[in-house]
Design an enzyme around this catalytic site. Sequence first.
Site, PDB file in Angstrom:
ATOM      1  N   GLY A   1      -9.303  19.575   0.177  1.00  0.00           N
ATOM      2  CA  GLY A   1      -9.769  20.917  -0.163  1.00  0.00           C
ATOM      3  C   GLY A   1     -10.329  21.033  -1.562  1.00  0.00           C
ATOM      4  O   GLY A   1     -11.018  22.005  -1.878  1.00  0.00           O
ATOM      5  N   GLY A   2     -10.028  20.046  -2.413  1.00  0.00           N
ATOM      6  CA  GLY A   2     -10.630  20.001  -3.741  1.00  0.00           C
ATOM      7  C   GLY A   2      -9.745  20.454  -4.883  1.00  0.00           C
ATOM      8  O   GLY A   2     -10.177  20.428  -6.035  1.00  0.00           O
TER       9      GLY A   2
ATOM     10  N   SER B   1      -1.010  20.993   6.286  1.00  0.00           N
ATOM     11  CA  SER B   1      -0.798  19.852   7.167  1.00  0.00           C
ATOM     12  C   SER B   1       0.511  19.147   6.828  1.00  0.00           C
ATOM     13  O   SER B   1       0.947  18.257   7.541  1.00  0.00           O
ATOM     14  CB  SER B   1      -1.959  18.858   7.035  1.00  0.00           C
ATOM     15  OG  SER B   1      -2.031  18.352   5.706  1.00  0.00           O
TER      16      SER B   1
ATOM     17  N   ASN C   1       4.284  10.440   1.915  1.00  0.00           N
ATOM     18  CA  ASN C   1       5.060  10.947   3.043  1.00  0.00           C
ATOM     19  C   ASN C   1       4.558  10.345   4.352  1.00  0.00           C
ATOM     20  O   ASN C   1       3.925  11.004   5.173  1.00  0.00           O
ATOM     21  CB  ASN C   1       4.991  12.476   3.073  1.00  0.00           C
ATOM     22  CG  ASN C   1       5.748  13.091   1.911  1.00  0.00           C
ATOM     23  OD1 ASN C   1       6.871  12.683   1.620  1.00  0.00           O
ATOM     24  ND2 ASN C   1       5.144  14.052   1.235  1.00  0.00           N
TER      25      ASN C   1
ATOM     26  N   SER D   1      -0.774  -3.656 -11.773  1.00  0.00           N
ATOM     27  CA  SER D   1      -0.473  -4.884 -11.048  1.00  0.00           C
ATOM     28  C   SER D   1      -1.566  -5.912 -11.337  1.00  0.00           C
ATOM     29  O   SER D   1      -2.748  -5.651 -11.079  1.00  0.00           O
ATOM     30  CB  SER D   1      -0.407  -4.611  -9.541  1.00  0.00           C
ATOM     31  OG  SER D   1      -0.541  -5.807  -8.794  1.00  0.00           O
TER      32      SER D   1
ATOM     33  N   LYS E   1       1.302  17.819  -4.692  1.00  0.00           N
ATOM     34  CA  LYS E   1       1.209  19.247  -4.348  1.00  0.00           C
ATOM     35  C   LYS E   1       2.300  20.093  -5.005  1.00  0.00           C
ATOM     36  O   LYS E   1       2.123  21.302  -5.200  1.00  0.00           O
ATOM     37  CB  LYS E   1       1.267  19.431  -2.839  1.00  0.00           C
ATOM     38  CG  LYS E   1       0.091  18.860  -2.069  1.00  0.00           C
ATOM     39  CD  LYS E   1      -1.134  19.756  -2.175  1.00  0.00           C
ATOM     40  CE  LYS E   1      -2.211  19.355  -1.176  1.00  0.00           C
ATOM     41  NZ  LYS E   1      -3.362  20.278  -1.193  1.00  0.00           N
TER      42      LYS E   1
END
Length: 306
Positions: A177-178, A76, A301, A26, A51
Amino acid sequence: MLQFSDVSAAADRIAARVKRTPVVQSDALNSALNCKVYLKCEHLQKSGAFKFRGACNALLQLSPEQRAAGVVTVSSGNHGAGLAAAGQLLGVQVTVGVAHNASPLKRQNMLDFGANIIPIEAGMPAREAFIDAQRAAQQQVIPPYDHPHIMAGQGTAALELFEDYPDLAVLLTPLGGGGLLSGSSVVAKHYGAKCYGIEPELAADGYQSLQSGRLQPAMPPTSICDGLLTSVGEHPFAVIQANVADILLVSDAQVVDAQHLVDDCTGMWVEPSSATVIAAIQRYPELFAEKHVGVVISGGNVKRPS
């Protein structure tokens, strides 16, 4: 320790199942940030986040017997949804331990992909207790981040980005968490680019760990960046120590400003966790001025505010 060849092999393994997400640029965003930014849009990935990549890579390496028995994880939201989506494709039943205060949208996303949800308390002690209990019951656990197969799969987003733009000088990813940062850092190192992890100030255990040289416990889950409220895993931490230039902190207020900036410039409303990378470019302009900067937009999300 995770190698570039592991990420490359993961990319080949999952190629037929994941979406090769677009890279958005952009002019308005470049002008606002005084650098050329390449947004790897993993919020457009299947299940709405990066994920799905690590989940596919992990499930594809299970035996037929392990797949038939089903798998368990704790999340989560985005890892649980990614694993459930991958499970749907591969015929694997997925059970997820989910905190009672998890995002309703993310909870529904997991259910939509067929996950079996078990409610747990919020925070790392409850997550760890749930996983310990599942392992004691001989269940097949797929960790959210602390496993080489997950790390390699998450790194494939950065691999696609560098395949398209091999001359990037810098790569930024969020740090929870990495899994994403460690896999991405291996790719950045291969291409000769600097890599930074970005954390909320209210969830700065990764920063504290890197500074002290020892893993530090997660902070209380108070940041709006709900995807980053976990402690860094042992496997990712070793890779982060070897490859990452630094971990940069941003405030929740800066994250909200970054969400709106991305929306104003691109029309994309992304999760707070995703917006951390843009917030970091705003907060530390001296590190990125006039450079070609790749960022992983990790998930989308989240509902757009009314």
